[in-house]
Write an enzyme that holds these catalytic residues in place. Sequence first.
Site, PDB file in Angstrom:
ATOM      1  N   ARG A  52     -36.206  19.058  37.091  1.00  0.00           N
ATOM      2  CA  ARG A  52     -35.465  18.845  38.343  1.00  0.00           C
ATOM      3  C   ARG A  52     -35.426  20.111  39.215  1.00  0.00           C
ATOM      4  NH1 ARG A  52     -35.882  14.512  36.187  1.00  0.00           N
ATOM      5  NH2 ARG A  52     -34.361  12.815  36.215  1.00  0.00           N
TER       6      ARG A  52
ATOM      7  N   SER B 299     -28.322  10.139  38.515  1.00  0.00           N
ATOM      8  CA  SER B 299     -27.632  11.107  37.649  1.00  0.00           C
ATOM      9  C   SER B 299     -26.933  12.143  38.515  1.00  0.00           C
ATOM     10  CB  SER B 299     -28.627  11.832  36.752  1.00  0.00           C
ATOM     11  OG  SER B 299     -29.340  10.916  35.970  1.00  0.00           O
TER      12      SER B 299
ATOM     13  N   GLU C 216     -26.866  17.766  39.710  1.00  0.00           N
ATOM     14  CA  GLU C 216     -28.224  17.455  40.155  1.00  0.00           C
ATOM     15  C   GLU C 216     -28.181  17.119  41.644  1.00  0.00           C
ATOM     16  OE1 GLU C 216     -30.872  13.914  40.102  1.00  0.00           O
ATOM     17  OE2 GLU C 216     -31.052  14.481  37.994  1.00  0.00           O
TER      18      GLU C 216
END
Length: 338
Positions: free
Chosen positions: A164, A238, A334
Amino acid sequence: MEIVQNISLKAFNTFGIDVRTQYFTEIESVDDIREALSFANKNQLPYLVIGGGSNILFTQNFQGLIIKNNLKSIEVIHEDQNNYYIKSSAGEVWHQLVLYCIENNYAGIENLSLIPGSVGAAPLQNIGAYGVELKDVFYELEAYHIPTQTIEKFDLNDCAFDYRESIFKTKLKNQYIILNITLQLKKNPQFNIEYGAIKEELEKMNCTSLSVKAISQAVINIRSSKLPNPKEIGNAGSFFKNPIINQEQSGQLKKEFPSIPIYPSKANQFKVAAGWLIEQCGWKGFRKADYGCHAKQALVLVNYGTAKGQEIFDLSTAINESVFEKFGIELECEVNIV
Ligand code: EPU
C-alpha cells in the site's frame, strides 16, 4: 473546463460524507490540468486531486479547489510473444478496466476485480487483493510534474512500490498528477488462487476449468459477501493497513494469543490481520448514530447515511487506542484523512 463553487462532495467520496468544497473542477486533458493549477495558484488556493474518492475521509469542508481527474481512454498499445500492454488513462474506473481485460482474456488483474476507485489511484497506493498487487502487472506510468509542468515517465523501479505504498505517497508526495498507467498482462495466464478463500469459492461455483473470468467471478463473490457496497453503505474499504511486525514480536504475540492470524510478509517480516485485532477488542458490528464498524469485516469503517467525517475519524482513534492497549500494536491508516 468549468470551475464551480460551493458544492457538496457527497457524491465524490465513497464514504458519502456530506462536506462542501469552495471550488470544484473536472479535468479531461493536460491543458485542463494546467488551467486548474494556474487558477489555484492565482487565487492562492490549496488544491486536492481526487479520483474515485474511494480512499479519502473528509473531516471538514474543503477551503480550496478539488480537481477530479476525469482523463479517459483504454487502449492496447503493443503486444509481444507473451504479453499485451494496456494503457489506461487515470480517470477510468478501475473495475471497468478489469472487466475490459477479462472480456479480452488479458490475464493478471482478475484477482483485483471490484476494487473501488480510479485507475490513477491504483499506483499511488499499490492496490492489492487476494495475493496480487498492482506492482505484479505494472509496466510504466506517465505523470504530470507540477513544479516544472512537464510530463515524466516512471517504470516499475522508479515507483518504489511496497505494501500500500509508492514513491508518490512518500518522497514525491503532492508533486505529480498521474496521467495514465500501462499494464503488462499475460497471453498465457498464470492463475493465482493461493489465497484460501478463492479456492473455496471456485469449488462452491463448481468451477471445473480455471479462467480469468472464473477467478474474477470468485473474487467478486467473496468481496460482495463481506465488503459493503459503497453505493449502499458509505465506506473506503480497509480503513487501516495490516501492521507489519518482526519475528520476535510475532513469536511473543503467538505465545500470548495462540489463534492470532499472522502471515509471512517480506524477508523476516510478518503481517498481522488488523481485522482480527479490532474484532478481539469488541468493535466488530459496533454502531452509534450513523457511524460504525462493519459487522462482516472489522477493518472497514462505515457511514450508514448521515455520519460526519469527524465521527468516523474519532471512532478510528478509539479503535486504535484499544488495539494498542490490548496488543501493543499501533495501527496505521490506509485511508487519507483530509
Ligand atoms: N479477520 C478477522 N475479523 C475480521 C476481519 C478479518 O478475524 O473482522 C481475520 C481473519 O482471520 C481473516 C484475516 O483477518 O482470515 C484476513 O481477512 P481478509 O481476507 O478479509 O483480508 P484483510 O487482511 O482484512 C486485506 C486487504 C483488503 C483485501 C483483502 C483480500 C489490507 C489493509 N486490506 O484485508 O484490501 O481485499 O486483504 O486480499 O491489506 C483495501 O485495501 O481497501 C482492501 C479491502
